[in-house]
Design a protein around this motif. Sequence first.
Motif, PDB file in Angstrom:
ATOM      1  N   ARG A 149       2.615  -0.533  -3.833  1.00  0.00           N
ATOM      2  CA  ARG A 149       1.340  -0.726  -4.532  1.00  0.00           C
ATOM      3  C   ARG A 149       1.425  -0.333  -6.019  1.00  0.00           C
ATOM      4  NH1 ARG A 149      -4.454   0.156  -3.135  1.00  0.00           N
ATOM      5  NH2 ARG A 149      -5.271   1.511  -4.733  1.00  0.00           N
ATOM      6  N   ASP A 150       2.100   0.787  -6.314  1.00  0.00           N
ATOM      7  CA  ASP A 150       2.141   1.244  -7.706  1.00  0.00           C
ATOM      8  C   ASP A 150       2.951   0.296  -8.582  1.00  0.00           C
ATOM      9  OD1 ASP A 150       0.567   3.336  -7.037  1.00  0.00           O
ATOM     10  OD2 ASP A 150       2.205   4.802  -6.875  1.00  0.00           O
ATOM     11  N   ARG A 153       0.883  -2.752  -9.125  1.00  0.00           N
ATOM     12  CA  ARG A 153      -0.261  -2.483  -9.998  1.00  0.00           C
ATOM     13  C   ARG A 153       0.170  -2.458 -11.472  1.00  0.00           C
ATOM     14  NH1 ARG A 153      -4.986   1.165  -7.797  1.00  0.00           N
ATOM     15  NH2 ARG A 153      -6.602   0.160  -8.977  1.00  0.00           N
TER      16      ARG A 153
END
Length: 416
Positions: A149-150, A153
């Motif tokens: 996710r990071d 993102r």
Amino acid sequence: MQFSGLRVVREALRGHRGWAPLWRDAAPKPNYDIVVVGGGGHGLATAYYLASVFRQTRVAVLEKGWLGSGNIGRNTTIIRSNYLLPGNQPFYEFSMKLWEGLEQELNFNAMVSQRGIFNLIHSDGQRDAYRRRGNAMLLSGADARLLDRDALRGMVPYLNFDNARFPIKGALMQPRAGTARHDGVAWGYARGADRRGVDLIQNCEVTGFRIENGTVKGVETTRGFIGAGKVGVAVAGSSGRVMGLAGMRLPIESHVLQAFVTEGLKPVIDHVITFGAGHFYISQSDKGGLVFGGDIDGYNSYAQRGNLPVVEDVAEGGMALMPMIGRARLLRSWGGIMDMSMDGSPIIDRTPVDGLYFNGGWCYGGFKATPASGYAFAHLLATDCPHGTAAAFRLDRFARGYVIDERGAGAQPNLH
Ligand code: FAD
């Protein structure tokens, strides 16, 4: 030939009289060694490779409208090779490699842009499935990255990561995937085929097949009978109708798929993004329009336009994924006819009629396949042997039970 801005202005001032056509407006000859039915991407690529690789020049492409009037000029231009199954993956990777050299090969700007594709992950189970798919891609020589996710993102911060129903947990990325200008691809292949002697015959609809003692002798058309040693049919959404003229019923249904483009915006989306939980995918064209689409209209149709319930569904998918899209004004929407096969994978094969060959069943995903499909179909037509990467795309696999059931990548919209 000079293509400077000055030339464009000069031609505009004199009614564009100075541009040379990219191909001849050929009239039909009485017969050919090979007739290709359908002047879409696949038919034109087939003709190009027949002439350039297999040295077949007594070839004609018969197109009922104008070249590029079908799905080749209506798709959302995504190219990728992120497939799972051994029947599919090497074929689509072969296609990706052909894309990578296509503009040099054709000496034509097809705006191939390897901007990368993200298939978003919304659940742990989906992460496992995409990890498996990514590993299969790496094993067959393609590229794949699993992003948490990071990391994701950092690359696409404008997505709604905290959507309560569909939180975004990461993505399967294929960095070499991207987009290409669809009509440029048709024009490049058409010019290349024409220059090698192929007759590209427009406004010539095939209305029947002449078959004697189980062997095809040619095609009936709106411009008269045209004899042929071999006939290759590549008519995409019209597959059921055209092969019906030869007495065949295919494991294919036709459905409409719609697409949409907004007004031009400043650069904001520099990848292709597909929603892993709903029917939505998006990229931004070089002109600035957000190009997006979703699910097929759910009933059979040969109309090249769709209906409002799917428009609403696509808009909802877009809003769930990136709420900012609600501020953009829609410029146009359109539809094309999909040849949906029953396992989501294509057919490139002989038929029970000697000399009659079929290419179809591309579902949502035939644009990315254009180079490899043309190459493999040309190989089959010229040598009577399937190309190595397309050997599994047999017509009889549905009767034999050897389906290539990859609806997760071929026929399911969220992977386009
Ligand atoms: P077409 O261009 O449709 O060619 C078939 C031709 O046959 C047509 O020109 C037609 O006029 C002609 N024809 C039909 N009947 C006859 C006849 N009797 N005689 C003579 N000629 C005939 N794929 C992707 O990989 N990526 C995408 O992002 C993507 N997005 C899509 C979005 C939309 C909205 C649509 C509609 C499709 C999308 N696709 C995508 C799918 C892709 O466009 C098709 O699978 C592919 O273009 C089909 O092959 P083709 O180019 O040869 O078809």
